[in-house]
Every structure is written in C-alpha cells, then in structure tokens.
Design a protein around this motif. Structure first.
Motif, PDB file in Angstrom:
ATOM      1  N   ALA A   1       0.837  -1.207   0.000  1.00  0.00           N
ATOM      2  CA  ALA A   1       0.000   0.000   0.000  1.00  0.00           C
ATOM      3  C   ALA A   1       0.865   1.247   0.000  1.00  0.00           C
TER       4      ALA A   1
ATOM      5  N   PRO B   1      -7.406  -1.665  -0.297  1.00  0.00           N
ATOM      6  CA  PRO B   1      -8.675  -1.717   0.450  1.00  0.00           C
ATOM      7  C   PRO B   1      -9.566  -2.926   0.162  1.00  0.00           C
TER       8      PRO B   1
ATOM      9  N   LEU C   1     -13.208  -4.597   2.490  1.00  0.00           N
ATOM     10  CA  LEU C   1     -14.060  -4.323   3.641  1.00  0.00           C
ATOM     11  C   LEU C   1     -14.604  -5.572   4.329  1.00  0.00           C
TER      12      LEU C   1
ATOM     13  N   VAL D   1      -6.816   0.601   8.310  1.00  0.00           N
ATOM     14  CA  VAL D   1      -8.273   0.463   8.201  1.00  0.00           C
ATOM     15  C   VAL D   1      -8.906   1.792   7.801  1.00  0.00           C
TER      16      VAL D   1
ATOM     17  N   SER E   1      -7.560   4.081   5.969  1.00  0.00           N
ATOM     18  CA  SER E   1      -7.316   4.292   4.529  1.00  0.00           C
ATOM     19  C   SER E   1      -8.256   3.433   3.698  1.00  0.00           C
ATOM     20  N   PHE E   2      -8.598   2.235   4.191  1.00  0.00           N
ATOM     21  CA  PHE E   2      -9.552   1.382   3.483  1.00  0.00           C
ATOM     22  C   PHE E   2     -10.905   2.084   3.380  1.00  0.00           C
TER      23      PHE E   2
ATOM     24  N   SER F   1     -11.118   4.997   0.992  1.00  0.00           N
ATOM     25  CA  SER F   1     -11.021   4.627  -0.418  1.00  0.00           C
ATOM     26  C   SER F   1     -12.370   4.371  -1.059  1.00  0.00           C
ATOM     27  N   TYR F   2     -13.404   4.197  -0.244  1.00  0.00           N
ATOM     28  CA  TYR F   2     -14.749   3.980  -0.784  1.00  0.00           C
ATOM     29  C   TYR F   2     -15.619   5.228  -0.646  1.00  0.00           C
TER      30      TYR F   2
ATOM     31  N   SER G   1      -8.402   8.276  -2.021  1.00  0.00           N
ATOM     32  CA  SER G   1      -8.688   6.871  -2.291  1.00  0.00           C
ATOM     33  C   SER G   1      -7.448   6.145  -2.810  1.00  0.00           C
TER      34      SER G   1
ATOM     35  N   TRP H   1      -7.465   3.446  -4.392  1.00  0.00           N
ATOM     36  CA  TRP H   1      -7.736   2.941  -5.741  1.00  0.00           C
ATOM     37  C   TRP H   1      -7.514   4.027  -6.788  1.00  0.00           C
TER      38      TRP H   1
END
Length: 324
Positions: A122, A146, A148, A231, A233-234, A237-238, A244, A246
């Motif tokens: 990451a 990421p 979930l 977590v 950052s995960f 990202s959504y 994000s 991604w």
C-alpha cells in the motif's frame, strides 16, 4: 492487465539460504531508520528499495534481494516503529510513504525499483502514484489495498482493539502473555501456507525478530496505530475524494508486477487481481499453495517474475530509444 511471465529457471543463481544482510542505523529527519544493504554482484545493477508489511521488518526480503543481486543493488528499510527503526510520530499510509520518499531522496538513488509486501505494498502504491519520477518499476506482493470484508482476514480479530481507548495497552499486555516461541509460531502460521518451506535458519531468525519486538516498548502502540491507519485508509477509499488508494493506484505509471497467494490468510485474495486491474501497466501472478509472504515462501518464483518484468521493461526502453 496481463499475465506475468517467468524468467528461465536455468538462468537463476544456485539455491542457498543467506543470513540476513548487514544493517546500519541512519539518522534521518531526527529519527533513526534502520536499513539493510544487499550488495550488487554486477557493475550495472540498478537501485532497488524493499518495504516490509505490518509487523514485519527488512529481514522479510533477505532471500528475494539475494536472488536479484546480479540485477539490483538492494536496500531494505525498517519502517518507523518496526524492526530496529525508532518510532514515528504518525502511523498512516501517507506518513509511511513520506518516509520512503525521504529515504529515496536522502540516499540519492532514485528512481528505484520499488517493492512492497502487504502494508508495504500500500505504501509503495502511494509513492508510485504520487511521485512517479522516483519509481522505475513496482512489485507488489499481497498488497494491503482496500477491502471491507474482514472475515477474509485473520487481522479482523484485531478490529475491536481500534474501538478501545489506548487499545495498544491491551495489545502490549497480550504480547506479554505469550512466550516468544509461541508468538513466532503464530506469525509463521498466519503468513505461510506451507510451513515445510521454512528452513530451520529462517525459523530461528523469526524467533530473534520476535525477541527484538518484545524489547521495544513502542512496538505494541506502533502496531495498533498502524493497523488503525490502514483500516482508515480502506474506509476513505470507498468515499469521494483524492485520498482513495484505488484512485492513487490508477495513477501509477511504472511497469508493475502484482503477486498474490491463493492461500493468503491476511489480505482478501481478491485484492491482488483488483490491484492489477486498477494499475494501467500491470502483470498479475496468482500462486496456488502460497500465503501472504510469497517473497519468503517461494522466493525463486517471485524472483523469476521480477526478472522477466525487468527484461521486458528494458526491451521496451530500447524500442522507445530507437523510435525516438
């Protein structure tokens, strides 16, 4: 995205199990970063930088760096708070990426062939996406990008700690209850699919690494705070916005190899293919019977994929020069 190819086995160095590469403490921006050097065995080797995962250290790259030493002049760093590096002020993906960037600038070796495993993957994506001029190629091994559904990760058991004020104290108490030998076995079982692939030398080195953690008063806090940052950052990202992971992955320009283990117990096995789809110039290799640390479990296979990536990138550069 395309399928990764392998460099011929008969062109690989002979098998051996080297000891950890020599390390040194370097003071950078007021704190110590520990770095291990894998000396190149050829005059035209190019610089490489290896970044470990959550709870890992620079020793996680011993075998792969050795196998690539005829092509790459390797350095592996301990992230702030891990291995033998001093603790950091912040334990977020951007903060770790900033440390990696500062190391590349400080060592004056850029652009580098950048490697990252798990959390290090990451971080490496963050560096490559936001500072493309520093990265020649990118290799990601089970990158912790990421996802979930934490039922797909043994790390999901740690989520309740994030809701507890000063959860690091509970983590430190838990560490103190386990003998180093027990903790080392648990780490190996979580990271490997096939424990028979671990030599006795590597087992003893893992045990010594656990003892180093026990002696570091800051380790539990660094681990929990880093997991909290990962977590976070995960989740971001959504959501809309520039943070994000991604979106950052989609901005990566470097030729990229993504390696995933189909028996990974720590990162959702669907992440590696998703990463390869997100990164424009990517190659994907999914390994049956391999866990979270393919560079340790099957280093020759990973090295062969890296060497093919390097040869492919070199050939593309020659064609580009001829066309120019």
């Amino acid at each position: 995205m395309k399928r990764a190819a392998l460099w011929p086995e008969h062109l690989m160095p002979p098998h051996h199990v080297p000891p950890p590469w020599p390390g040194r403490a370097v003071r950078l921006d007021g704190t110590v970063t520990y770095v291990r050097d894998t000396p190149a065995t050829s005059a035209d080797a190019e610089p490489a930088l290896y970044v470990h995962g959550l709870g890992g250290s620079s020793q996680n790259w011993t075998d792969l760096a050795g196998l690539l030493a005829h092509r790459l002049d390797g350095q592996a760093i301990d992230l702030p708070g891990f291995g033998r590096s001093e603790p950091g002020r912040r334990y977020t993906i951007p903060a770790f990426a900033e440390r990696v960037v500062r190391w590349i600038e400080h060592s004056d070796r850029g652009p580098v062939h950048l490697f990252g495993n798990s959390l290090g993957g990451a971080i490496a994506v963050h560096v490559a996406g936001l500072r493309p001029e520093l990265v020649r190629t990118l290799t990601l091994v089970s990158p912790a990008l990421p996802f979930l559904d934490f039922r797909r990760s043994l790390q999901g058991r740690m989520l309740p700690l994030l809701a507890i004020p000063r959860g690091e104290r509970l983590a430190a108490w838990r560490l103190a209850q386990l003998a180093p030998e027990v903790m080392a076995q648990q780490v190996l079982e979580a990271c490997f699919a096939d424990l028979s692939r671990i030599s006795e030398q590597r087992r003893q080195e893992a045990l010594e690494e656990i003892r180093v953690r026990y002696e570091a008063a800051h380790y539990a806090a660094a681990y929990v705070r880093t997991f909290r940052g990962l977590v976070s950052s995960f989740l971001r990202s959504y959501l809309p916005g520039a943070g994000s992971m991604w979106r950052i992955a989609a901005a990566v320009q470097a030729p990229t190899l993504v390696v995933g283990g189909l028996q990974d117990k720590l990162v959702d096995v669907r992440v590696a293919p998703q990463a390869a789809r997100a990164i424009p110039d990517s190659r994907l290799m999914m390994l049956e019977g391999v866990g979270h640390v393919a560079q340790v479990e099957v280093p020759r296979t990973v090295a062969r994929a890296v060497l093919h990536l390097l040869a492919e990138t070199e050939e593309a550069g020659r064609r580009s020069d001829m066309a120019g």
